[in-house]
Write an enzyme that holds these catalytic residues in place. Structure first.
Site, PDB file in Angstrom:
ATOM      1  N   SER A  44      52.179  65.794  41.278  1.00 46.39           N
ATOM      2  CA  SER A  44      52.626  67.173  41.477  1.00 46.39           C
ATOM      3  C   SER A  44      52.120  68.097  40.381  1.00 46.39           C
ATOM      4  CB  SER A  44      54.153  67.227  41.516  1.00 46.39           C
ATOM      5  OG  SER A  44      54.682  66.793  40.282  1.00 46.39           O
ATOM      6  N   GLY A  45      51.475  67.541  39.384  1.00 44.17           N
ATOM      7  CA  GLY A  45      50.941  68.363  38.302  1.00 44.17           C
ATOM      8  C   GLY A  45      49.570  68.912  38.653  1.00 44.17           C
ATOM      9  N   PHE A  46      49.001  69.638  37.738  1.00 39.44           N
ATOM     10  CA  PHE A  46      47.710  70.279  37.993  1.00 39.44           C
ATOM     11  C   PHE A  46      46.582  69.257  38.050  1.00 39.44           C
ATOM     12  CE2 PHE A  46      49.083  74.622  36.070  1.00 39.44           C
ATOM     13  CZ  PHE A  46      49.756  74.914  37.235  1.00 39.44           C
TER      14      PHE A  46
ATOM     15  N   CYS B 128      40.254  68.028  27.586  1.00 39.87           N
ATOM     16  CA  CYS B 128      39.377  69.065  28.157  1.00 39.87           C
ATOM     17  C   CYS B 128      38.632  69.818  27.078  1.00 39.87           C
ATOM     18  CB  CYS B 128      40.171  70.006  29.048  1.00 39.87           C
ATOM     19  SG  CYS B 128      41.763  70.500  28.383  1.00 39.87           S
TER      20      CYS B 128
ATOM     21  N   ASN C 277      38.379  72.931  33.232  1.00 41.55           N
ATOM     22  CA  ASN C 277      39.234  71.960  32.534  1.00 41.55           C
ATOM     23  C   ASN C 277      39.922  70.970  33.467  1.00 41.55           C
ATOM     24  OD1 ASN C 277      40.647  74.507  33.176  1.00 41.55           O
ATOM     25  ND2 ASN C 277      42.455  73.339  32.604  1.00 41.55           N
TER      26      ASN C 277
HETATM   27  N1  NAP Z   1      45.650  70.477  32.646  1.00 39.99           N
HETATM   28  C1  NAP Z   1      44.541  70.134  32.064  1.00 39.99           C
HETATM   29  O1  NAP Z   1      43.622  70.962  31.943  1.00 39.99           O
HETATM   30  C2  NAP Z   1      44.303  68.751  31.533  1.00 39.99           C
HETATM   31  C3  NAP Z   1      43.031  68.426  31.102  1.00 39.99           C
HETATM   32  C4  NAP Z   1      42.790  67.152  30.600  1.00 39.99           C
HETATM   33  C5  NAP Z   1      43.832  66.244  30.515  1.00 39.99           C
HETATM   34  N2  NAP Z   1      45.070  66.616  30.921  1.00 39.99           N
HETATM   35  C6  NAP Z   1      46.140  65.631  30.788  1.00 39.99           C
HETATM   36  O2  NAP Z   1      46.579  65.255  32.071  1.00 39.99           O
HETATM   37  C7  NAP Z   1      47.965  64.973  32.021  1.00 39.99           C
HETATM   38  C8  NAP Z   1      48.649  65.830  33.074  1.00 39.99           C
HETATM   39  O3  NAP Z   1      48.418  67.186  32.735  1.00 39.99           O
HETATM   40  P1  NAP Z   1      48.815  68.342  33.733  1.00 39.99           P
HETATM   41  O4  NAP Z   1      48.272  69.587  33.142  1.00 39.99           O
HETATM   42  O5  NAP Z   1      48.470  67.966  35.098  1.00 39.99           O
HETATM   43  O6  NAP Z   1      50.401  68.347  33.546  1.00 39.99           O
HETATM   44  P2  NAP Z   1      51.530  68.800  34.566  1.00 39.99           P
HETATM   45  O7  NAP Z   1      50.977  69.814  35.484  1.00 39.99           O
HETATM   46  O8  NAP Z   1      52.693  69.144  33.723  1.00 39.99           O
HETATM   47  O9  NAP Z   1      51.854  67.481  35.420  1.00 39.99           O
HETATM   48  C9  NAP Z   1      52.477  66.366  34.899  1.00 39.99           C
HETATM   49  C10 NAP Z   1      52.879  65.450  36.012  1.00 39.99           C
HETATM   50  O10 NAP Z   1      53.459  64.264  35.483  1.00 39.99           O
HETATM   51  C11 NAP Z   1      54.679  63.957  36.164  1.00 39.99           C
HETATM   52  N3  NAP Z   1      55.533  63.310  35.200  1.00 39.99           N
HETATM   53  C12 NAP Z   1      56.098  63.844  34.086  1.00 39.99           C
HETATM   54  N4  NAP Z   1      56.796  62.923  33.421  1.00 39.99           N
HETATM   55  C13 NAP Z   1      56.693  61.759  34.120  1.00 39.99           C
HETATM   56  C14 NAP Z   1      57.209  60.460  33.952  1.00 39.99           C
HETATM   57  N5  NAP Z   1      57.979  60.152  32.901  1.00 39.99           N
HETATM   58  N6  NAP Z   1      56.896  59.534  34.874  1.00 39.99           N
HETATM   59  C15 NAP Z   1      56.125  59.834  35.935  1.00 39.99           C
HETATM   60  N7  NAP Z   1      55.623  61.060  36.156  1.00 39.99           N
HETATM   61  C16 NAP Z   1      55.895  62.002  35.249  1.00 39.99           C
HETATM   62  C17 NAP Z   1      55.182  65.292  36.679  1.00 39.99           C
HETATM   63  O11 NAP Z   1      55.844  65.206  37.919  1.00 39.99           O
HETATM   64  P3  NAP Z   1      57.376  64.896  38.175  1.00 39.99           P
HETATM   65  O12 NAP Z   1      58.118  65.449  37.012  1.00 39.99           O
HETATM   66  O13 NAP Z   1      57.714  65.553  39.461  1.00 39.99           O
HETATM   67  O14 NAP Z   1      57.432  63.407  38.286  1.00 39.99           O
HETATM   68  C18 NAP Z   1      53.880  66.008  36.982  1.00 39.99           C
HETATM   69  O15 NAP Z   1      53.428  65.673  38.248  1.00 39.99           O
HETATM   70  C19 NAP Z   1      48.426  65.276  30.604  1.00 39.99           C
HETATM   71  O16 NAP Z   1      48.458  64.096  29.853  1.00 39.99           O
HETATM   72  C20 NAP Z   1      47.344  66.170  30.092  1.00 39.99           C
HETATM   73  O17 NAP Z   1      47.200  66.112  28.692  1.00 39.99           O
HETATM   74  C21 NAP Z   1      45.314  67.834  31.469  1.00 39.99           C
END
Ligand code: NAP
Ligand code: NAP
Ligand code: NAP
Ligand code: NAP
Ligand code: ZN
Ligand code: ZN
Lengths: 56, 348, 348, 348, 348, 56
Positions: C11-13, C146, C312
């Site tokens: 559900s995250g990005f 990123c 990113n």
């Molecule tokens: N956004 C970027 O540009 C980017 C780039 C490179 C790397 N990343 C990395 O990718 C990861 C996700 O980033 P994001 O930006 O997509 O974050 P986000 O939008 O906040 O999404 C995080 C997701 O993780 C789930 N989650 C949270 N805690 C959890 C747990 N304890 N067990 C299972 N699921 C859990 C959440 O859903 P529910 O709470 O509904 O379960 C949500 O779907 C991070 O580690 C981030 O550092 C992100």
């Protein structure tokens, strides 16, 4: 300084003293661009529309 | 006492801002606003914020006699017309680069030479935070470049405090809005192309380096990026100071001292460095529409990052010019420049 | 052959982007997408672009057995669950920082330690442009940060060409979009506060420095600014190379050689350095929605400015992860990653 | 079987999008892309997303013989060149307004007449959701106006279901992005002037009314507003239906039936009407970069509000043209048009 | 004479704007600004534009005795506290919906009832352009809804001129900025989700209909769209007037008369209807940061389109409140409200 | 796996096998959030509206 009526909104528009036929002024009230078509007495007409350029 | 003023280049962005400021200024009265393209049109035709102003553009060829002539014309116009400008006005406040550098040689190096070099000596750089002395009674005031202004405001305290030395490494990374390009912007300024960009448009060799070197005695590496905003210039200056005051490293507290010393009593500098909430460092949107510069800093080992954010059309152009004019005419320094910013505000 | 895949954190990005990529991937089939908050909802409830996908979020506690488990969860979740993840899947492709650094010590220094350090050795850093060897058959793939990805792609050719030395001065000034904050962004991410910003949000000490140092052997000064876009990370790296290949200065032609040597044959790197038209240097909006990195450079006396721009969420997260997964499973390297960007495009 | 295609007007926004679509299309091969201004330049010079394409602009005077000629030129160019276009190609797919209306009289009323009225009879309106019959083997396909497309997709189900009558009151209020103005946009399209607007730029009398009246038999009140996005057209149609199916009022469930009946099986229409989460009604950003139209509705007493959102450059121009070309050539209807949208996405 | 003022809800968007206005107002002095969340923090912590203000948030439970209490709290708070507010202040200027409607019945219909209906009679609707009589010495002033304000300013002249009748068809299509959601916005207000939208968020049944019906005696169809700006509300009202003054149709000149008659001498209404240049109809960005409303119109056969654009936080909230307070206290009507807008300006 | 009709658009909604009363699902067709109010037979009702939060 002569005056003439705006053709769109009816407000009076003051012309520059040296106004010549063909010059463009805009109405200070409604903004319509007006062409000076007569100077003695002063007379104004709507300027060739620039709306075409304006739209998208 | 009311002073009369002309704005040459009044249909442009900086010129329009001068109209906004001067028409609400307690001491100035705008008697002439020139535009070749919009002659006879109301100023509101071009500047919708000024629809209430009862003023029409006139031909720059017919200059009236005034106390102050503000020129907001492209580079080259003021130097070509300086004689006629000074014939029509007691003082010329020029917003272009035409009188910013001190010597003909500098114009040969950075621009395409100068056509009226005999006037360079009589010109004073406007930015009051760099020193006010020369401004009282100045005949020609040269308002600084917007990017140079932001950069110098960020760096000056480090120089004053003997932290930054002439040969120290300084990288200035600028992020600027689309109004820097002026009202006549070309293909790259169209909305579809310019929206959402992070565009390095002057990766090296920006001309504002010249005035910074002259004013601060620093040579620096300068890169400018266009970002998606209209008003605003933000300078992030990565510095590696080695001056005598750097002993055992530079701490945040040292920086607070240096910046406070430099800007104590400055009416248009606001220090923002750390702290809480959402707005912890200088941001252009917090000062949009005002003559304020937000200045800040962060210590990072050998590196000191210095920040400044301004509204390029205000502190970077028209606001700075009015500020300097206030000083040149002996008026209250902040007259006409007391606008407050907004919150919330998008991308002004 | 179809490989089954689970996306944890769907559900995250980054997780949503994995769903976009994997559901159109010729070799993968998504069998599970987890979300605790949106359990039982269709994925289209959260990701409107995926309304056609017939898939509902499920509880991350009930993991199915699959070939590949992609974890797009916040820092700390993967290390806590690595055993169960590897129990449910042949390979774990992790998008968080949990397996990016090589040693427990590094986690002690840069993060709050590591709870499953015994798995660090078995993990491979994903970014294929840094080297593909370790990726074939890797059990744990750690997709890079990123900002680190953009920075390393800009700098690597300078290192490879013996221009940049370990101790050379490198300043990386990043401009990034709001999607970097993830779907759960706080007060600073609200539209009124985040619009129009040039906000230094990590002036010093960004954690991505750690992986850059490990991967490239460079130590650098890192400052990140939020700007007004949603997707995109742009790195401007101001470097002062002193390596053996720097003799009599670095010319543009030398840089073209270095960058071509480094990225020859790379399917996802596009060199953009000077040239004509409106788009002369790397820009995030030119690569938005794609797995491409635009990389460029400019020589400026002793300084070499190196640029990189990525999406990113793609090259900086989900795209890089799928790229690495393709390599780990021995698939066609570009499978599922052949999206083309847009023009014109605003701020994607 | 590969079909050859020319794109005339390929340096424009719609033409660039045609290049993006056709160069990735399984059945078409682009052999020519014309531009007078950029002759001999690579297409990547203008369209940075297409840098990998090995293709240069050529002079529209030297048309090659191809299966399909796509014309993405300003109003008037196709009618002036229709003979030469049909001489060089089996079929002409025209994106301008030149062949959208059925009669010379209509061009006299809404435009400045027509210079090749003898071709009007042979032309088929492209939008497949209005009916596919005429499209098979059509010689001239006239791709619809972007604003008309959005409006008709919103309204058609109400007409089909005998809810909306020819004389019923219909107000269509459109919000559109800056790419509608084309690459050559004037002063009003510059970034500083166009940013942040809600600008009624066609308060009355928009020419797209003409094609809507012809296609749907409705006369309506049409007002178009420029808003701050690059791609996208959103139609909000306020209707007051009095047709035979309106008895005892119109309920949401009736509308679901009407819209499902109208668009069942349509590959490029997505119904979005209420529901949960953040995205509850049609939004341009959910379909940016795709050939999808989101269509929705809400019942409000005597009023039915019908919504549609499209990407004006895709469903509103190049995508619709390719869709129709697929049908004209008997190809798989969705060939080359299976792009998925993004989430998150800013203002694409 | 200086009047003392409290702002309850001062950490919100409308409350912050009240602080901006009142702290620069010639007659008011802010003695208290409440916030429960930010108690003891400086107001600059939340509102970066007000860093120079030497004021800290205090607890709304400890109200000081003042001349004017401005309440900028969510719906329901003022009605719950009206007694204590009136105990602490001579006049209550309420920005919420709590005292906008005239009768308890109306609150039952449109809201969830009212807890202090005995105060409704004593309350006066603030918008001075609707009539100033009741405002002098009013105890409770109810500042209007922002969308209602824009809509009513667009329509009132048509009613006054006997063009629009109570039963005439009126469709109001609104486009509004993200600051309307207040500082506490939810998931839909996050930057990645809210950027670039054209989002019908209140397709039907917006509560502002209620106050418009009461004030103007019109019933209308109301649809509100979120668009990508922070400040601003633009109303496009599609009307089909059948009043006695409509004979032989409505011409532009008739509309000029009607609108001039209605707003002659109004200090905060600016008529913009056609004319030349880029800005031809009301636009929110031209009035951002000011208390101005731009109002315009276009005739289109049986339809008259009426436009209005305001800054929702100013004319739509804090500015309107101060305007009404000036009248209630017998001050100069425009005191503290003479800000001029900007050009160029992005999306303020 | 049981099915029930969406109360908004009439489409049938497949319930998870272990669906319990009180759980929320959304209709795959119109997106309406539905509360499981009965499981044998399956029955759905519109979930308490979240629209209030959604608007501005
Ligand atoms: N956004 C970027 O540009 C980017 C780039 C490179 C790397 N990343 C990395 O990718 C990861 C996700 O980033 P994001 O930006 O997509 O974050 P986000 O939008 O906040 O999404 C995080 C997701 O993780 C789930 N989650 C949270 N805690 C959890 C747990 N304890 N067990 C299972 N699921 C859990 C959440 O859903 P529910 O709470 O509904 O379960 C949500 O779907 C991070 O580690 C981030 O550092 C992100
Ligand atoms: N924009 C900024 O952020 C900024 C910041 C600092 C300094 N400046 C400096 O301020 C000056 C104006 O910049 P801008 O952005 O306002 O540019 P602009 O929007 O392009 O305006 C230039 C103005 O100069 C007039 N003009 C051009 N050539 C002229 C001539 N030969 N004689 C008389 N008038 C002439 C133009 O009007 P007509 O053609 O109608 O006469 C127009 O009004 C430049 O020198 C610029 O470097 C700008
Ligand atoms: N943009 C949209 O959203 C949209 C939507 C639906 C339909 N349309 C229609 O599509 C057409 C193109 O629109 P656009 O937005 O892409 O416009 P644009 O960006 O201005 O492009 C127009 C193209 O036509 C070429 N051209 C102009 N005059 C020509 C001539 N006499 N002969 C040959 N080529 C000529 C131009 O290139 P050179 O000058 O270099 O030759 C340019 O490549 C228009 O008819 C428009 O109404 C556009
Ligand atoms: N935004 C607009 O465009 C606009 C336009 C016209 C009218 N209005 C109306 O103005 C009012 C404020 O809107 P806004 O947008 O400024 O909202 P906002 O940003 O959410 O601010 C609400 C303020 O009220 C305070 N507050 C909340 N509950 C309270 C309570 N029980 N007692 C005391 N203080 C409380 C909050 O601060 P603490 O929680 O820290 O105490 C906060 O400062 C609303 O009634 C709104 O309808 C707003
Ligand atoms: Zn007029
Ligand atoms: Zn349903």
């Amino acid at each position: 300084m002569s005056e003439a009526d705006c053709v769109t909104c009816g407000d009076s528009v003051a012309l520059p003293e040296d106004a010549e036929v063909g010059e463009i002024v805009d109405c200070g009230s409604c903004g319509t661009e007006l062409e000076v078509v007569g100077v003695d007495p002063a007379e104004l007409a709507e300027a060739p529309d620039l709306a075409e350029d304006w739209g998208e | 006492m009311t002073l009369t003023a002309s704005v040459v280049g009044a249909s442009g962005f900086a010129g329009g801002e001068l109209l906004r400021l001067l028409s609400a200024h307690p001491e100035f009265e705008v008697v002439q606003a020139t535009s070749r393209e919009y002659e006879n049109r109301t100023v509101g035709h071009v500047h919708p914020n000024l629809r209430e102003l009862d003023l029409r553009f006139s031909d720059p060829e017919g200059l009236e006699s005034v106390d102050a002539l503000f020129a907001a014309t492209p580079h080259g116009v003021s130097m070509a017309n300086v004689e006629s400008y000074l014939g029509a006005a007691e003082r010329l406040i020029d917003l272009s680069a035409d009188f910013r550098l001190g010597t003909e040689a500098a114009y040969d190096e950075w621009y395409d030479g100068h056509t009226a070099p005999e006037y360079l000596d009589g010109a004073t750089y406007a930015l009051p935070e760099l020193g006010r002395e020369g401004l009282a009674d100045a005949d020609i005031v040269a308002s600084g470049g917007c990017n140079a202004t932001a950069t110098m405001l960020a760096l000056k305290p480090l120089v004053d405090a003997d932290l930054l030395q002439p040969d120290d490494q300084v990288v200035a990374d600028l992020k600027v809005g689309s109004s820097e390009g002026g009202a006549g912007g070309g293909a790259a300024s169209s909305h579809p192309e310019r929206s959402g960009v992070v565009r390095p448009y002057a990766p090296t060799g920006h001309r504002h380096e010249a005035e910074i070197e002259e004013q601060l005695g620093l040579s620096l590496s300068f890169t400018v990026h266009a970002v998606d905003m209209v008003r605003g210039a933000a300078a992030t200056c990565h510095t590696f100071p080695t001056g005598p005051s750097v002993e055992g490293g530079v701490e945040t507290a040292d920086l607070w001292s240096a910046y406070r010393d430099a800007y104590e009593g400055e009416p248009f500098v606001r220090l923002v460095a750390g702290g809480g909430g959402v707005y912890r460092y200088p941001e252009p949107k917090s000062v949009a529409g005002t003559n304020l510069a937000e200045v800040g800093f962060a210590a990072d080992g050998e590196r000191v990052v210095a920040f400044a954010a301004i509204d390029n059309v205000m502190k970077g152009a028209a606001g700075q010019a009015v500020h300097a004019a206030n000083l040149a005419f002996g008026l209250e320094e902040t007259a006409g420049l007391t606008q407050t910013g907004f919150h919330p505000v998008g991308s002004p």
